[in-house]
Design a protein around this motif. Structure first.
Motif, short mmCIF file in Angstrom:
data_model
loop_
_atom_site.label_atom_id
_atom_site.label_comp_id
_atom_site.label_asym_id
_atom_site.label_seq_id
_atom_site.Cartn_x
_atom_site.Cartn_y
_atom_site.Cartn_z
N GLU A 1 43.00 47.76 56.75
CA GLU A 1 42.48 47.10 55.56
C GLU A 1 43.14 47.62 54.28
O GLU A 1 43.41 46.85 53.36
CB GLU A 1 40.96 47.28 55.47
N ALA A 2 43.43 48.92 54.23
CA ALA A 2 44.10 49.47 53.05
C ALA A 2 45.48 48.86 52.88
O ALA A 2 45.90 48.54 51.75
CB ALA A 2 44.19 51.00 53.15
N GLY A 3 46.19 48.69 53.98
CA GLY A 3 47.51 48.05 53.93
C GLY A 3 47.43 46.61 53.49
O GLY A 3 48.27 46.13 52.72
N VAL A 4 46.41 45.90 53.98
CA VAL A 4 46.21 44.51 53.54
C VAL A 4 45.96 44.48 52.03
O VAL A 4 46.55 43.66 51.31
CB VAL A 4 45.03 43.87 54.29
N GLY A 5 45.11 45.38 51.55
CA GLY A 5 44.81 45.43 50.13
C GLY A 5 46.05 45.70 49.29
O GLY A 5 46.25 45.07 48.24
N GLU A 6 46.89 46.63 49.75
CA GLU A 6 48.12 46.92 49.02
C GLU A 6 49.06 45.72 49.04
O GLU A 6 49.72 45.41 48.03
CB GLU A 6 48.81 48.15 49.63
N GLY A 7 49.15 45.04 50.18
CA GLY A 7 49.98 43.85 50.27
C GLY A 7 49.53 42.74 49.33
O GLY A 7 50.35 42.05 48.71
N ILE A 8 48.22 42.58 49.22
CA ILE A 8 47.67 41.60 48.29
C ILE A 8 48.07 41.95 46.86
O ILE A 8 48.52 41.09 46.08
CB ILE A 8 46.14 41.52 48.42
N LYS A 9 47.91 43.22 46.52
CA LYS A 9 48.25 43.67 45.16
C LYS A 9 49.72 43.41 44.85
O LYS A 9 50.07 42.90 43.77
CB LYS A 9 47.93 45.17 45.04
N LEU A 10 50.60 43.73 45.79
CA LEU A 10 52.04 43.52 45.60
C LEU A 10 52.36 42.03 45.47
O LEU A 10 53.17 41.63 44.62
CB LEU A 10 52.82 44.12 46.76
N ALA A 11 51.72 41.22 46.31
CA ALA A 11 52.00 39.78 46.30
C ALA A 11 51.51 39.12 45.02
O ALA A 11 52.17 38.22 44.48
CB ALA A 11 51.36 39.12 47.52
N LEU A 12 50.36 39.53 44.54
CA LEU A 12 49.85 38.95 43.29
C LEU A 12 50.80 39.28 42.14
O LEU A 12 51.03 38.44 41.25
CB LEU A 12 48.44 39.46 43.00
N ALA A 13 51.36 40.48 42.17
CA ALA A 13 52.31 40.87 41.12
C ALA A 13 53.62 40.08 41.21
O ALA A 13 54.20 39.70 40.19
CB ALA A 13 52.59 42.36 41.20
N SER A 14 54.06 39.81 42.44
CA SER A 14 55.37 39.16 42.61
C SER A 14 55.30 37.64 42.49
O SER A 14 56.30 36.99 42.18
CB SER A 14 55.97 39.53 43.97
N THR A 15 54.14 37.07 42.74
CA THR A 15 54.02 35.60 42.76
C THR A 15 53.33 35.02 41.53
O THR A 15 53.45 33.82 41.26
CB THR A 15 53.22 35.13 43.99
N GLY A 16 52.57 35.84 40.82
CA GLY A 16 51.80 35.31 39.71
C GLY A 16 50.52 34.63 40.13
O GLY A 16 49.80 34.05 39.31
N LEU A 17 50.19 34.69 41.43
CA LEU A 17 48.93 34.14 41.91
C LEU A 17 47.77 34.98 41.42
O LEU A 17 47.94 36.15 41.06
CB LEU A 17 48.92 34.09 43.44
N ASN A 18 46.59 34.42 41.47
CA ASN A 18 45.36 35.13 41.17
C ASN A 18 44.62 35.46 42.46
O ASN A 18 44.83 34.80 43.49
CB ASN A 18 44.45 34.30 40.26
#
Length: 279
Positions: A56-73
């Motif tokens: 779950e921690a890895g998923v959370g970090e991946g979400i954080k990285l993806a939101l930063a790279s894509t501009g998604l919310n």
């Protein structure tokens, strides 16, 4: 009609859930962040994890990285986790939810599921999920691996009907009676192990259909899921395979081809039988 990776199915409480997502079962925590980031950048919007997966921690970090790279919310994503059977009384369930939320680094979950029914251990846990849902801490609640008997017991006392029953589902295990029961009660079926954990990737019956469309076996199976109105969450750790799995919206199986795959059912599991397996 599902025509893209972002298209959704409306659950029984009105929440919209992507018809296809990424599962991260058996993905190591230290590699999960990059995999989740890649998936979201490719267009996946639904990520399915669980406490017992340990990532779950890895998923959370991946979400954080993806939101930063894509501009998604955050609101553009649909995140699922599950409570494990070691914590199925009321207080344990609430604590498990809060722990998962903390590891994911999120303010809420879109979907929270009871992972296995055990031997009728789920009553208190479901009450806890209902309360968390009614307090607005989860957008939707559901179950995994519940057979008809488990659902019947749950529905006798439930204040909230599960939106999802996530079960093993693939051409060799089509769960027809369970699917009919879920449809009758407006519970959406979701497939884990949709590719039979790789057991159908060389199947010759599916390969003949795949050859016609210039597709892979996995693409044909996932297309069969979508046309059966079953939500599907194939696991992949490779970016190119994730992209391939998602490339299923430019063709449709004919009724005859659907029937050919329907005829493959053997009621064969690659995972435990919830009726007899107690965690």
């Amino acid at each position: 009609m599902i025509t893209s990776l972002q298209d959704t199915i409306k659950l029984n409480n009105g929440v919209e859930m992507p018809a296809m997502g990424l599962g991260v079962f058996q993905v190591e925590n230290d590699t999960t962040a990059e995999i989740v980031k890649n998936a979201i950048e490719l267009g996946y919007r639904s990520i399915d994890t669980a406490a017992i997966y340990g990532n779950e921690a890895g998923v959370g970090e991946g979400i954080k990285l993806a939101l930063a790279s894509t501009g998604l919310n955050r609101e553009d994503l649909f995140i699922t986790s599950k409570v494990w059977n070691a914590g199925l009384n009321y207080e344990e369930t609430v604590s498990a939810y809060e722990e998962s939320l903390g590891k994911l680094g999120l303010d809420y979950l879109d979907l929270y599921l009871i992972h296995w029914p055990g031997q009728n251990k789920f009553a208190e846990s479901w009450t806890a999920l209902e309360d968390l849902y009614q307090e607005g801490k989860i957008r939707a609640i559901g179950v995994c691996n519940f057979n008809i008997s488990h659902l019947q017991d749950l529905l006798k006392t439930a204040r909230v009907t599960p939106v999802i029953n996530q079960v093993e589902f693939h051409p060799r295990l089509q769960q027809r009676s369970l699917r009919a029961f879920c449809k009758e009660h407006n519970i959406q079926l979701e497939a884990w192990a949709p590719l039979m954990q790789g057991g159908l990737l060389e199947d010759t019956t599916i390969a003949k259909i795949a050859e016609k469309y210039g597709k892979s076996n996995s693409q044909v199976i996932l297309r069969w899921d979508i046309q059966n109105e079953v939500i599907t969450i194939p696991k992949s750790v490779r970016k190119e395979r994730m992209a391939q799995n998602a490339d299923i919206f430019d063709f449709s199986l004919t009724d005859e081809e659907m029937q050919i795959i329907n005829a493959m059912n053997l009621d064969k599991r690659v995972g435990p039988d919830p009726e007899v397996f107690d965690f």
